[in-house]
Design a protein around this motif. Structure first.
Motif, mmCIF file in Angstrom:
data_model
loop_
_atom_site.group_PDB
_atom_site.id
_atom_site.type_symbol
_atom_site.label_atom_id
_atom_site.label_comp_id
_atom_site.label_asym_id
_atom_site.label_seq_id
_atom_site.Cartn_x
_atom_site.Cartn_y
_atom_site.Cartn_z
ATOM 1 N N ALA A 172 81.798 -128.181 -29.529
ATOM 2 C CA ALA A 172 81.897 -129.596 -29.203
ATOM 3 C C ALA A 172 80.849 -130.301 -30.059
ATOM 4 C CB ALA A 172 81.656 -129.846 -27.719
ATOM 5 N N VAL A 173 81.284 -130.945 -31.113
ATOM 6 C CA VAL A 173 80.374 -131.479 -32.133
ATOM 7 C C VAL A 173 80.003 -132.923 -31.804
ATOM 8 C CG1 VAL A 173 80.048 -131.947 -34.589
ATOM 9 C CG2 VAL A 173 81.400 -129.959 -33.858
ATOM 10 N N ALA A 174 78.717 -133.158 -31.628
ATOM 11 C CA ALA A 174 78.205 -134.500 -31.367
ATOM 12 C C ALA A 174 77.998 -135.213 -32.702
ATOM 13 C CB ALA A 174 76.888 -134.427 -30.598
ATOM 14 N N ALA A 175 78.624 -136.362 -32.844
ATOM 15 C CA ALA A 175 78.552 -137.053 -34.139
ATOM 16 C C ALA A 175 79.011 -138.492 -33.989
ATOM 17 C CB ALA A 175 79.429 -136.344 -35.172
ATOM 18 N N THR A 176 78.394 -139.376 -34.793
ATOM 19 C CA THR A 176 78.863 -140.756 -34.905
ATOM 20 C C THR A 176 78.940 -141.204 -36.367
ATOM 21 O OG1 THR A 176 76.591 -141.587 -34.625
ATOM 22 C CG2 THR A 176 77.972 -141.444 -32.643
ATOM 23 N N GLY A 177 78.164 -140.555 -37.241
ATOM 24 C CA GLY A 177 78.188 -140.906 -38.655
ATOM 25 C C GLY A 177 79.297 -140.185 -39.392
ATOM 26 N N GLN A 189 86.374 -128.135 -31.673
ATOM 27 C CA GLN A 189 87.465 -128.137 -30.704
ATOM 28 C C GLN A 189 87.307 -129.339 -29.779
ATOM 29 O OE1 GLN A 189 85.926 -124.998 -31.692
ATOM 30 N NE2 GLN A 189 87.708 -125.228 -33.053
ATOM 31 N N ALA A 190 86.143 -129.971 -29.864
ATOM 32 C CA ALA A 190 85.859 -131.190 -29.110
ATOM 33 C C ALA A 190 84.858 -132.020 -29.891
ATOM 34 C CB ALA A 190 85.331 -130.866 -27.716
ATOM 35 N N TRP A 191 84.788 -133.292 -29.541
ATOM 36 C CA TRP A 191 83.824 -134.238 -30.124
ATOM 37 C C TRP A 191 83.037 -134.855 -28.981
ATOM 38 C CZ3 TRP A 191 84.777 -139.765 -29.549
ATOM 39 C CH2 TRP A 191 83.812 -140.571 -30.169
ATOM 40 N N VAL A 192 81.737 -135.063 -29.211
ATOM 41 C CA VAL A 192 80.850 -135.601 -28.179
ATOM 42 C C VAL A 192 80.178 -136.868 -28.687
ATOM 43 C CG1 VAL A 192 78.885 -135.133 -26.661
ATOM 44 C CG2 VAL A 192 80.321 -133.239 -27.443
ATOM 45 N N THR A 193 80.063 -137.863 -27.811
ATOM 46 C CA THR A 193 79.280 -139.057 -28.118
ATOM 47 C C THR A 193 78.564 -139.529 -26.860
ATOM 48 O OG1 THR A 193 79.353 -141.319 -29.023
ATOM 49 C CG2 THR A 193 81.201 -140.631 -27.650
ATOM 50 N N THR A 194 77.455 -140.249 -27.077
ATOM 51 C CA THR A 194 76.754 -140.925 -25.977
ATOM 52 C C THR A 194 76.915 -142.431 -26.081
ATOM 53 O OG1 THR A 194 74.700 -140.963 -27.269
ATOM 54 C CG2 THR A 194 75.019 -139.091 -25.777
ATOM 55 N N ASP A 234 89.335 -132.424 -27.915
ATOM 56 C CA ASP A 234 88.865 -133.086 -26.704
ATOM 57 C C ASP A 234 87.802 -134.094 -27.105
ATOM 58 O OD1 ASP A 234 90.350 -131.916 -24.585
ATOM 59 O OD2 ASP A 234 89.205 -130.077 -24.815
ATOM 60 N N LYS A 235 87.686 -135.163 -26.326
ATOM 61 C CA LYS A 235 86.709 -136.213 -26.616
ATOM 62 C C LYS A 235 85.836 -136.388 -25.386
ATOM 63 C CE LYS A 235 90.317 -138.046 -29.489
ATOM 64 N NZ LYS A 235 91.173 -136.891 -29.078
ATOM 65 N N ILE A 236 84.567 -136.042 -25.545
ATOM 66 C CA ILE A 236 83.630 -135.968 -24.423
ATOM 67 C C ILE A 236 82.653 -137.134 -24.482
ATOM 68 C CG2 ILE A 236 81.895 -134.560 -23.259
ATOM 69 C CD1 ILE A 236 83.110 -132.112 -24.730
ATOM 70 N N LEU A 237 82.542 -137.872 -23.388
ATOM 71 C CA LEU A 237 81.533 -138.920 -23.266
ATOM 72 C C LEU A 237 80.417 -138.405 -22.369
ATOM 73 C CD1 LEU A 237 80.521 -141.828 -23.697
ATOM 74 C CD2 LEU A 237 81.802 -142.470 -21.634
ATOM 75 N N LEU A 238 79.223 -138.268 -22.939
ATOM 76 C CA LEU A 238 78.038 -137.923 -22.162
ATOM 77 C C LEU A 238 77.439 -139.222 -21.640
ATOM 78 C CD1 LEU A 238 75.817 -136.082 -21.088
ATOM 79 C CD2 LEU A 238 74.760 -136.145 -23.359
#
Length: 300
Positions: A172-177, A189-194, A234-238
């Motif tokens: 689950a890769v956290a990224a915005t840039g 397999q997933a993306w994470v953002t805050t 998958d798109k994960i919101l922390l």
């Protein structure tokens, strides 16, 4: 895709003084995944108890059966891909294939200097992350890996028998840039953002939603470059880092409203912090448990 609800249990309690009970209770409440932070220390918790992520998750794996477990997130700040891969393969085995690796580029917190180094610039963090993720992908997928890069090396690193989950445990890769989003599109397999950190102090919930919409659109563009359907991720919101951070756990109806608005943006998983008294994550435990049990039914 239906929405999943997960939690983040910070590793600040001794295992036999509430730590174990929290992980077991999380499974009883039906959370999809229980994550923990992978830091050496963190913000206001720095001068208090704080335990390691991998041992904590290993212990959690031994006292749970169904719930997935993971980091949110691990970073290169104090990790090396070779040693991390060995720990993750062991954890995946102990848990019976229930591990998700949340992974990000790291920041400028205490982890960034704990090993005695100068903090890396944003560019160097991105450069390291760009090498860290592909190497870790290989280490978790291949029996033997040799590699010589600008920042990391591996020489005949053995990882037999590999992960229980094939071809490897999910990232689950956290990224915005742009560079991070490309890594998420290729390896995640997933993306994470805050959310957008620039809106944390003075932004509005509406501005936050607009910023998140922009992030999901850029993720879709990055996936298109990889000839990949963005809906495969998958798109994960922390939660806890948007302008309306306190609102969602005020009541069941407040959470359902919050979750519904973000589900409309395409998020498939929302992670809420386990309540911690006298902290930024303070919340009424009865409300928290009601959200865990009832929220998804109302969103269905």
């Amino acid at each position: 895709m239906s929405l999943r609800l997960s939690t983040v249990i910070l590793p600040y309690r001794r295992w036999h003084e509430g730590g174990r009970a929290a992980w077991q209770r999380a499974e009883d409440l039906g959370f999809h995944t229980a994550y923990t932070y992978d830091h050496l220390s963190w913000r206001t918790f720095r001068d208090g108890p704080w335990f390691g992520a991998v041992p904590t998750l290993t212990a959690a794996a031994a006292v749970t059966e169904r719930m997935r477990l993971g980091t949110l997130v691990t970073s290169p700040n104090f990790r090396h891909p070779v040693t991390l891969a060995k720990e993750l393969i062991s954890l995946d085995d102990i848990s019976g294939g229930r591990v998700t690796l949340g992974i990000g580029a790291g920041g400028t917190g205490f982890d960034a200097t704990a090993l005695g180094q100068e903090p890396w610039t944003p560019r160097e963090r991105a450069d390291r992350f760009g090498e860290f993720v592909p190497l870790l992908d290989r280490l978790l997928s291949e029996d033997s890996v040799s590699y010589e890069g600008d920042f990391y090396s591996a020489y005949e690193a053995r990882n037999i028998p590999g992960c229980v989950q094939r071809p490897r445990l999910p990232f689950a890769v956290a990224a915005t840039g742009p560079r991070g989003l490309r890594l998420a599109a290729r390896y995640g397999q997933a993306w994470v953002t805050t959310g957008d950190p620039k809106l944390y102090e003075n932004g509005t919930p509406e501005q936050s939603l607009q910023a998140l919409r922009g992030q999901t659109e850029r993720l879709a563009d990055a996936c298109a470059e990889q000839a990949r359907d963005v809906n495969d991720l998958d798109k994960i919101l922390l939660t806890g880092f948007t302008p309306d951070r306190a609102q969602p756990l005020q009541s069941l109806s407040a959470f359902v409203d919050f979750a519904g608005r973000h589900q409309e943006l395409g998020f498939t998983e929302i992670a809420i912090h386990w309540p911690i008294p006298d902290s930024d994550f303070a919340a009424d435990e009865k409300v928290f448990e009601r959200i865990a049990v009832e929220a998804l039914t109302q969103l269905a």
